[in-house]
Design a protein around this motif. Structure first.
Motif, PDB file in Angstrom:
ATOM      1  N   ASP A 192       0.811  -1.203   0.000  1.00 23.03           N
ATOM      2  CA  ASP A 192       0.000   0.000   0.000  1.00 23.03           C
ATOM      3  C   ASP A 192       0.851   1.263   0.000  1.00 23.03           C
ATOM      4  O   ASP A 192       0.375   2.333  -0.330  1.00 23.03           O
ATOM      5  N   TRP A 193       2.122   1.118   0.348  1.00 19.70           N
ATOM      6  CA  TRP A 193       3.009   2.278   0.360  1.00 19.70           C
ATOM      7  C   TRP A 193       3.261   2.789  -1.050  1.00 19.70           C
ATOM      8  O   TRP A 193       3.554   3.957  -1.242  1.00 19.70           O
ATOM      9  N   VAL A 194       3.131   1.931  -2.060  1.00 12.79           N
ATOM     10  CA  VAL A 194       3.320   2.381  -3.448  1.00 12.79           C
ATOM     11  C   VAL A 194       2.222   3.384  -3.804  1.00 12.79           C
ATOM     12  O   VAL A 194       2.505   4.466  -4.333  1.00 12.79           O
ATOM     13  N   LEU A 232       2.705   6.696  -1.870  1.00 16.75           N
ATOM     14  CA  LEU A 232       3.747   7.562  -2.433  1.00 16.75           C
ATOM     15  C   LEU A 232       3.319   8.172  -3.766  1.00 16.75           C
ATOM     16  O   LEU A 232       3.638   9.331  -4.048  1.00 16.75           O
ATOM     17  N   ALA A 233       2.592   7.411  -4.577  1.00 16.62           N
ATOM     18  CA  ALA A 233       2.094   7.964  -5.839  1.00 16.62           C
ATOM     19  C   ALA A 233       1.100   9.088  -5.572  1.00 16.62           C
ATOM     20  O   ALA A 233       1.174  10.157  -6.199  1.00 16.62           O
ATOM     21  N   LEU A 234       0.196   8.874  -4.629  1.00 15.37           N
ATOM     22  CA  LEU A 234      -0.766   9.917  -4.263  1.00 15.37           C
ATOM     23  C   LEU A 234      -0.049  11.155  -3.760  1.00 15.37           C
ATOM     24  O   LEU A 234      -0.387  12.278  -4.147  1.00 15.37           O
ATOM     25  N   TRP A 235       0.943  10.946  -2.901  1.00 11.55           N
ATOM     26  CA  TRP A 235       1.718  12.076  -2.382  1.00 11.55           C
ATOM     27  C   TRP A 235       2.377  12.848  -3.519  1.00 11.55           C
ATOM     28  O   TRP A 235       2.327  14.079  -3.569  1.00 11.55           O
ATOM     29  N   TYR A 279       8.777   2.915   5.634  1.00  7.64           N
ATOM     30  CA  TYR A 279       7.557   3.232   6.365  1.00  7.64           C
ATOM     31  C   TYR A 279       7.592   4.637   6.949  1.00  7.64           C
ATOM     32  O   TYR A 279       6.564   5.326   6.977  1.00  7.64           O
ATOM     33  N   VAL A 280       8.738   5.084   7.408  1.00  9.70           N
ATOM     34  CA  VAL A 280       8.862   6.460   7.909  1.00  9.70           C
ATOM     35  C   VAL A 280       8.617   7.452   6.773  1.00  9.70           C
ATOM     36  O   VAL A 280       7.923   8.460   6.952  1.00  9.70           O
ATOM     37  N   GLY A 281       9.155   7.159   5.614  1.00 11.63           N
ATOM     38  CA  GLY A 281       8.945   8.036   4.463  1.00 11.63           C
ATOM     39  C   GLY A 281       7.481   8.149   4.078  1.00 11.63           C
ATOM     40  O   GLY A 281       6.975   9.242   3.782  1.00 11.63           O
ATOM     41  N   VAL A 282       6.772   7.027   4.081  1.00 11.06           N
ATOM     42  CA  VAL A 282       5.347   7.052   3.746  1.00 11.06           C
ATOM     43  C   VAL A 282       4.551   7.786   4.827  1.00 11.06           C
ATOM     44  O   VAL A 282       3.626   8.545   4.520  1.00 11.06           O
ATOM     45  N   THR A 283       4.915   7.572   6.087  1.00 14.14           N
ATOM     46  CA  THR A 283       4.236   8.279   7.173  1.00 14.14           C
ATOM     47  C   THR A 283       4.428   9.785   7.043  1.00 14.14           C
ATOM     48  O   THR A 283       3.473  10.563   7.177  1.00 14.14           O
ATOM     49  N   SER A 325       2.630  15.238   5.506  1.00 14.96           N
ATOM     50  CA  SER A 325       2.827  16.436   4.690  1.00 14.96           C
ATOM     51  C   SER A 325       1.601  16.764   3.848  1.00 14.96           C
ATOM     52  O   SER A 325       1.438  17.899   3.410  1.00 14.96           O
ATOM     53  N   MET A 326       0.733  15.766   3.620  1.00 10.82           N
ATOM     54  CA  MET A 326      -0.511  16.022   2.889  1.00 10.82           C
ATOM     55  C   MET A 326      -1.626  16.495   3.823  1.00 10.82           C
ATOM     56  O   MET A 326      -2.765  16.657   3.406  1.00 10.82           O
ATOM     57  N   GLY A 327      -1.288  16.674   5.117  1.00 14.23           N
ATOM     58  CA  GLY A 327      -2.286  17.129   6.075  1.00 14.23           C
ATOM     59  C   GLY A 327      -3.162  16.011   6.613  1.00 14.23           C
ATOM     60  O   GLY A 327      -4.226  16.273   7.158  1.00 14.23           O
ATOM     61  N   GLN A 328      -2.725  14.789   6.466  1.00 12.92           N
ATOM     62  CA  GLN A 328      -3.482  13.619   6.918  1.00 12.92           C
ATOM     63  C   GLN A 328      -2.734  12.931   8.060  1.00 12.92           C
ATOM     64  O   GLN A 328      -2.278  11.798   7.940  1.00 12.92           O
TER      65      GLN A 328
END
Length: 96
Positions: free
Chosen positions: A2-4, A7-10, A60-64, A69-72
């Motif tokens: 799900d991290w893919v 990251l794409a959404l971000w 996982y830290v990067g995805v978090t 950063s997206m406000g979520q």
């Protein structure tokens, strides 16, 4: 994986053109390559389990951070919690 999608959404949602295209495609591709090198069931590079855990933790830290950063912040915190629990459970299984 799900991290893919995260990251794409971000990449697509957080940046202006042309950076949104570059990061929306590039960030997941880079992380998929790192996953294939170190974390896949048959990794290209076999490393010590602690280094493997460190690479997984960095992803996982990067995805978090991307979710934050997206406000979520709630989604990011939930993602981090699930990732830590899954990592501890799989790490205990790998070391025993």
């Amino acid at each position: 994986m799900d991290w893919v999608a995260s990251l794409a959404l971000w990449g697509f949602a957080s940046w202006d053109l042309p950076w949104n295209i570059i990061l929306g495609i590039g960030a997941p591709v880079i992380v998929i390559l790192i996953w294939a090198l170190f974390l896949s069931p048959r990794p290209v590079l076999r490393v010590h389990p602690f280094l493997r855990a460190a690479v997984e933790l960095l992803i996982y830290v990067g995805v978090t951070i991307a979710w934050w950063s997206m406000g979520q912040a709630l989604i990011g915190t939930a993602f981090a919690l699930v990732a830590v629990v899954a990592g501890v459970l799989s790490g205990r299984r790998a070391l025993s």
